[in-house]
Every structure is written in structure tokens, then in C-alpha cells.
Design a protein around this motif. Structure first.
Motif, PDB file in Angstrom:
ATOM      1  N   MET A  71       0.809  -1.214   0.000  1.00  0.00           N
ATOM      2  CA  MET A  71       0.000   0.000   0.000  1.00  0.00           C
ATOM      3  C   MET A  71       0.845   1.269   0.000  1.00  0.00           C
ATOM      4  O   MET A  71       0.395   2.316  -0.464  1.00  0.00           O
ATOM      5  N   ARG A  72       2.090   1.203   0.472  1.00  0.00           N
ATOM      6  CA  ARG A  72       2.953   2.390   0.406  1.00  0.00           C
ATOM      7  C   ARG A  72       3.232   2.746  -1.049  1.00  0.00           C
ATOM      8  O   ARG A  72       3.158   3.913  -1.444  1.00  0.00           O
ATOM      9  N   THR A  73       3.529   1.729  -1.859  1.00  0.00           N
ATOM     10  CA  THR A  73       3.766   1.967  -3.279  1.00  0.00           C
ATOM     11  C   THR A  73       2.479   2.383  -3.971  1.00  0.00           C
ATOM     12  O   THR A  73       2.466   3.288  -4.812  1.00  0.00           O
ATOM     13  N   PHE A  74       1.367   1.738  -3.608  1.00  0.00           N
ATOM     14  CA  PHE A  74       0.075   2.068  -4.217  1.00  0.00           C
ATOM     15  C   PHE A  74      -0.297   3.522  -3.946  1.00  0.00           C
ATOM     16  O   PHE A  74      -0.737   4.237  -4.858  1.00  0.00           O
ATOM     17  N   ARG A  75      -0.150   3.981  -2.721  1.00  0.00           N
ATOM     18  CA  ARG A  75      -0.520   5.359  -2.379  1.00  0.00           C
ATOM     19  C   ARG A  75       0.348   6.366  -3.122  1.00  0.00           C
ATOM     20  O   ARG A  75      -0.094   7.488  -3.390  1.00  0.00           O
ATOM     21  N   LYS A  76       1.559   5.981  -3.448  1.00  0.00           N
ATOM     22  CA  LYS A  76       2.420   6.861  -4.224  1.00  0.00           C
ATOM     23  C   LYS A  76       1.994   6.873  -5.697  1.00  0.00           C
ATOM     24  O   LYS A  76       2.011   7.915  -6.348  1.00  0.00           O
ATOM     25  N   ASP A  77       1.613   5.726  -6.209  1.00  0.00           N
ATOM     26  CA  ASP A  77       1.260   5.608  -7.628  1.00  0.00           C
ATOM     27  C   ASP A  77      -0.111   6.187  -7.961  1.00  0.00           C
ATOM     28  O   ASP A  77      -0.325   6.671  -9.070  1.00  0.00           O
ATOM     29  N   VAL A  78      -1.049   6.094  -7.027  1.00  0.00           N
ATOM     30  CA  VAL A  78      -2.448   6.469  -7.291  1.00  0.00           C
ATOM     31  C   VAL A  78      -2.864   7.551  -6.297  1.00  0.00           C
ATOM     32  O   VAL A  78      -2.929   7.304  -5.098  1.00  0.00           O
ATOM     33  N   GLN A  79      -3.145   8.730  -6.816  1.00  0.00           N
ATOM     34  CA  GLN A  79      -3.482   9.869  -5.956  1.00  0.00           C
ATOM     35  C   GLN A  79      -4.851  10.443  -6.328  1.00  0.00           C
ATOM     36  O   GLN A  79      -5.167  10.608  -7.512  1.00  0.00           O
ATOM     37  N   PRO A  80      -5.665  10.768  -5.321  1.00  0.00           N
ATOM     38  CA  PRO A  80      -6.952  11.416  -5.618  1.00  0.00           C
ATOM     39  C   PRO A  80      -6.794  12.921  -5.773  1.00  0.00           C
ATOM     40  O   PRO A  80      -5.920  13.535  -5.155  1.00  0.00           O
ATOM     41  N   VAL A  81      -7.633  13.509  -6.613  1.00  0.00           N
ATOM     42  CA  VAL A  81      -7.757  14.965  -6.704  1.00  0.00           C
ATOM     43  C   VAL A  81      -9.217  15.283  -6.454  1.00  0.00           C
ATOM     44  O   VAL A  81     -10.065  15.106  -7.326  1.00  0.00           O
ATOM     45  N   PHE A  82      -9.500  15.690  -5.221  1.00  0.00           N
ATOM     46  CA  PHE A  82     -10.864  16.039  -4.859  1.00  0.00           C
ATOM     47  C   PHE A  82     -11.120  17.507  -5.194  1.00  0.00           C
ATOM     48  O   PHE A  82     -10.246  18.216  -5.693  1.00  0.00           O
ATOM     49  N   GLN A  83     -12.319  17.976  -4.912  1.00  0.00           N
ATOM     50  CA  GLN A  83     -12.633  19.379  -5.169  1.00  0.00           C
ATOM     51  C   GLN A  83     -11.907  20.249  -4.145  1.00  0.00           C
ATOM     52  O   GLN A  83     -11.443  19.785  -3.104  1.00  0.00           O
ATOM     53  N   ALA A  84     -11.804  21.545  -4.455  1.00  0.00           N
ATOM     54  CA  ALA A  84     -10.958  22.455  -3.681  1.00  0.00           C
ATOM     55  C   ALA A  84     -11.339  22.516  -2.205  1.00  0.00           C
ATOM     56  O   ALA A  84     -10.505  22.839  -1.357  1.00  0.00           O
ATOM     57  N   GLU A  85     -12.583  22.194  -1.881  1.00  0.00           N
ATOM     58  CA  GLU A  85     -13.024  22.256  -0.490  1.00  0.00           C
ATOM     59  C   GLU A  85     -12.320  21.218   0.387  1.00  0.00           C
ATOM     60  O   GLU A  85     -12.455  21.226   1.604  1.00  0.00           O
ATOM     61  N   ALA A  86     -11.551  20.304  -0.248  1.00  0.00           N
ATOM     62  CA  ALA A  86     -10.845  19.279   0.519  1.00  0.00           C
ATOM     63  C   ALA A  86      -9.673  19.848   1.315  1.00  0.00           C
ATOM     64  O   ALA A  86      -9.130  19.167   2.182  1.00  0.00           O
ATOM     65  N   LEU A  87      -9.260  21.087   1.041  1.00  0.00           N
ATOM     66  CA  LEU A  87      -8.140  21.683   1.762  1.00  0.00           C
ATOM     67  C   LEU A  87      -8.534  22.012   3.204  1.00  0.00           C
ATOM     68  O   LEU A  87      -9.627  22.520   3.457  1.00  0.00           O
ATOM     69  N   ASP A  88      -7.620  21.741   4.136  1.00  0.00           N
ATOM     70  CA  ASP A  88      -7.835  22.070   5.543  1.00  0.00           C
ATOM     71  C   ASP A  88      -7.745  23.587   5.700  1.00  0.00           C
ATOM     72  O   ASP A  88      -6.688  24.184   5.438  1.00  0.00           O
ATOM     73  N   PRO A  89      -8.832  24.255   6.134  1.00  0.00           N
ATOM     74  CA  PRO A  89      -8.798  25.719   6.237  1.00  0.00           C
ATOM     75  C   PRO A  89      -7.820  26.242   7.278  1.00  0.00           C
ATOM     76  O   PRO A  89      -7.464  27.415   7.260  1.00  0.00           O
ATOM     77  N   ARG A  90      -7.351  25.361   8.183  1.00  0.00           N
ATOM     78  CA  ARG A  90      -6.441  25.807   9.235  1.00  0.00           C
ATOM     79  C   ARG A  90      -4.985  25.796   8.792  1.00  0.00           C
ATOM     80  O   ARG A  90      -4.132  26.391   9.443  1.00  0.00           O
ATOM     81  N   MET A  91      -4.689  25.091   7.702  1.00  0.00           N
ATOM     82  CA  MET A  91      -3.300  24.930   7.259  1.00  0.00           C
ATOM     83  C   MET A  91      -2.950  25.935   6.174  1.00  0.00           C
ATOM     84  O   MET A  91      -3.764  26.219   5.286  1.00  0.00           O
ATOM     85  N   ARG A  92      -1.736  26.451   6.232  1.00  0.00           N
ATOM     86  CA  ARG A  92      -1.250  27.301   5.152  1.00  0.00           C
ATOM     87  C   ARG A  92      -0.997  26.436   3.914  1.00  0.00           C
ATOM     88  O   ARG A  92      -0.784  25.223   4.019  1.00  0.00           O
ATOM     89  N   ILE A  93      -1.045  27.072   2.757  1.00  0.00           N
ATOM     90  CA  ILE A  93      -0.942  26.352   1.500  1.00  0.00           C
ATOM     91  C   ILE A  93       0.359  25.550   1.415  1.00  0.00           C
ATOM     92  O   ILE A  93       0.373  24.383   1.019  1.00  0.00           O
ATOM     93  N   GLY A  94       1.468  26.153   1.798  1.00  0.00           N
ATOM     94  CA  GLY A  94       2.750  25.462   1.746  1.00  0.00           C
ATOM     95  C   GLY A  94       2.758  24.212   2.608  1.00  0.00           C
ATOM     96  O   GLY A  94       3.263  23.165   2.193  1.00  0.00           O
TER      97      GLY A  94
END
Length: 289
Positions: A71-94
Motif C-alpha cells: 500500500m505504500r507503493t500504491f498510495r504513491k502511484d495512485v493519488q486522488p484529486v478532490f474538489q478544492a473544499e478538501a483543503l484544511d482551512p487551518r493549514m497554510r498552503i505550503g
């Protein structure tokens, strides 16, 4: 090359199936999952991401099932791109982009932001300080951070205005990464996906090359989806069949809506080869004419 494959997969929630006996491959050139809300697109994507275990059948990652894969290799190979609301509002972009990077590589944040067309100085801002298009680019940058082979994109442009959508599509089309795209937007799937699968009520009803499938559908549901798209300067799209009807419990699930429904439609149709694609419809020849 097939990176992911569903083999006779049935998926459900609380013991109730919502995706039925689906088989399809994620192949090079982009793959689209098309269908109305509730057709099973996102549920199938969750299974491809390893977030939902099939009730029956298997998801294959290369030559292994997901159950046996590293699963470590799988998680690296396959990545989700959800809608922009998936970003944590508490975290800075960087920090959000750097979360997936090893500590020694966190200096790459600016490079990743530039790759998706953003100013590296935005790394110090929080999501609410960015536009919708900028936030969506951040989500893509975060997915690209681990160097995936496949992006699974769930309606990546649905909340964006038309001009921003165009920039996001240009970005995705230019990436050297394969993609599985879930969308209601036929123009988007035509732009980004060489192959598409049309789902209705959790079943694949038509599969084939995207351009041919949309130009000349062989299933009445595919034709209804295409004809429902408004055209600039043209007449408003007209509903074809009973669009409010629920899927039929027996026989062809689309038959209660279908304008071509006939007595043979009381038998469930199997996927069959026709005109360079697969279609599950007793009257597909009539749709093509």
C-alpha cells in the motif's frame, strides 16, 4: 498498460449493492466515468483508491489485488484529486502541499506550485485567501507531490467558472500522468479521456472510445446525456423519455425511462460488442441508425 482494473466488482453500503458486477480497465490516454448523480461513479472511484472493499469481485493493481498489494507503493502511484473544499482551512498552503513530502524534499513546495501555475509566494496563505481556481490548483499540486502514475479526479472543475475551468483543463491535459476522471461534463471528458464508460444505476451500459461514443451513441441513455447538453444559439434541450422514473428492478434498469423500450427489455441485457464499443441494450442497432 493497465494500472488498475475492476473485475466483476459489486460495491455497496450497509449490505445494499449500489454498483453491480462492473468490469473495466484504467488504461493509457485517460479514462472517463460518465453518468448522472447516483450512478455509482464516485463509489467505484473509492474502490479504485482502496477506500471501499468490494462485496464481490476484485480491484487489481498491476498483477496483484489491492488486498495483497504494497500500500505504500500504491498510495504513491495512485493519488486522488478532490474538489478544492478538501483543503484544511487551518493549514497554510505550503504546509498542505508539503504534508506528502519527506522532510528533506519540502523545499520543492515552490516548484510544485509553479508547476500548476501558481506564484510560490502563495505558500504562506490559507485557503480562504485564494480563489476557487487557485485552491483547485493547490489540490492538484498536493497530489503531484509524490510523483503519481495515476490521478483519480472527482469533478475537478465543477465549482469553477468557465475561464478558470479552461485553465485547469489545460493544466491537466499537459501533465505527464494518467487520469481517471469522474464528471457530469461531457465536454471535459471529451477533452481529457480517450476511453469512457457510461454508468446507469451502478451498471456499465456503454464503453468505448470517447469521441465515437459521444458522436454516435449506441445506448439510449448515452444519447439522452449527450442531447441534454445546451448548445449556444440552439434550442433548449428537450427531455427524452421519463427522466423522473427510477431504475427498473428487473430487466433493463433503464427501460422505464427509455423511449425505445420494448417487450424484450424485460430481460436484462448483457454487454456486447457493437460498432467498436461495448453496449448493454437490446435495441442498440436502432439507436445507432
Amino acid at each position: 498498460m493497465t494500472l488498475l482494473r475492476a473485475e466483476r466488482v459489486t460495491l455497496g453500503y450497509g449490505g445494499r449493492p449500489v454498483v453491480h458486477d462492473v468490469s473495466l480497465d484504467i488504461v493509457a490516454g485517460g479514462v472517463g466515468l460518465i453518468g448522472e448523480s447516483g450512478s455509482g461513479k464516485t463509489t467505484l472511484a473509492r474502490a479504485f483508491l482502496g477506500l471501499l472493499t468490494p462485496m464481490s469481485g476484485n480491484i487489481w493493481y498491476g498483477d496483484q489485488t489491492l488486498k495483497k498489494a504494497d500500500m505504500r507503493t500504491f498510495r504513491k502511484d495512485v493519488q486522488p484529486v478532490f474538489q478544492a473544499e478538501a483543503l484544511d482551512p487551518r493549514m497554510r498552503i505550503g504546509a498542505s502541499v508539503a504534508e506528502a513530502l519527506p522532510r528533506a524534499e519540502r523545499s520543492r513546495v515552490g516548484e510544485l506550485l509553479e508547476q500548476v501555475g501558481l506564484d510560490p509566494e502563495l505558500a504562506g496563505r490559507r485557503p480562504h485567501q485564494l480563489s476557487g481556481g487557485q485552491r483547485q490548483r493547490v489540490v492538484i499540486a498536493r497530489a503531484l507531490a509524490v510523483g503519481p502514475r495515476l490521478l483519480i479526479l472527482d469533478e475537478p472543475t465543477s465549482a469553477l467558472d468557465v475561464t478558470v475551468q479552461a485553465r485547469i483543463l489545460d493544466l491537466l491535459a499537459g501533465l505527464d500522468t494518467e487520469r481517471l476522471l469522474i464528471t457530469h461534463n461531457l465536454a471535459v471528458v471529451e477533452r481529457l479521456c480517450r476511453t469512457s464508460h457510461v454508468l446507469f444505476a451502478g451498471r456499465v451500459v456503454e464503453s468505448g472510445p470517447t469521441a465515437e461514443l459521444l458522436a454516435r451513441p449506441a445506448h439510449p441513455y448515452t444519447r439522452a446525456l449527450r442531447d441534454a447538453v445546451p448548445r449556444l444559439g440552439g434550442p433548449p434541450p428537450a427531455a427524452n423519455g421519463r427522466t423522473e422514473a427510477v431504475p427498473a428492478a428487473t430487466g433493463c434498469p433503464y427501460r422505464l425511462r427509455c423511449p425505445l423500450a420494448a417487450p424484450q427489455c424485460e430481460r436484462p441485457p448483457a454487454l456486447r460488442e457493437l460498432a467498436g464499443r461495448q453496449v448493454a441494450c437490446h435495441r442498440a442497432e436502432d439507436v445507432l441508425t
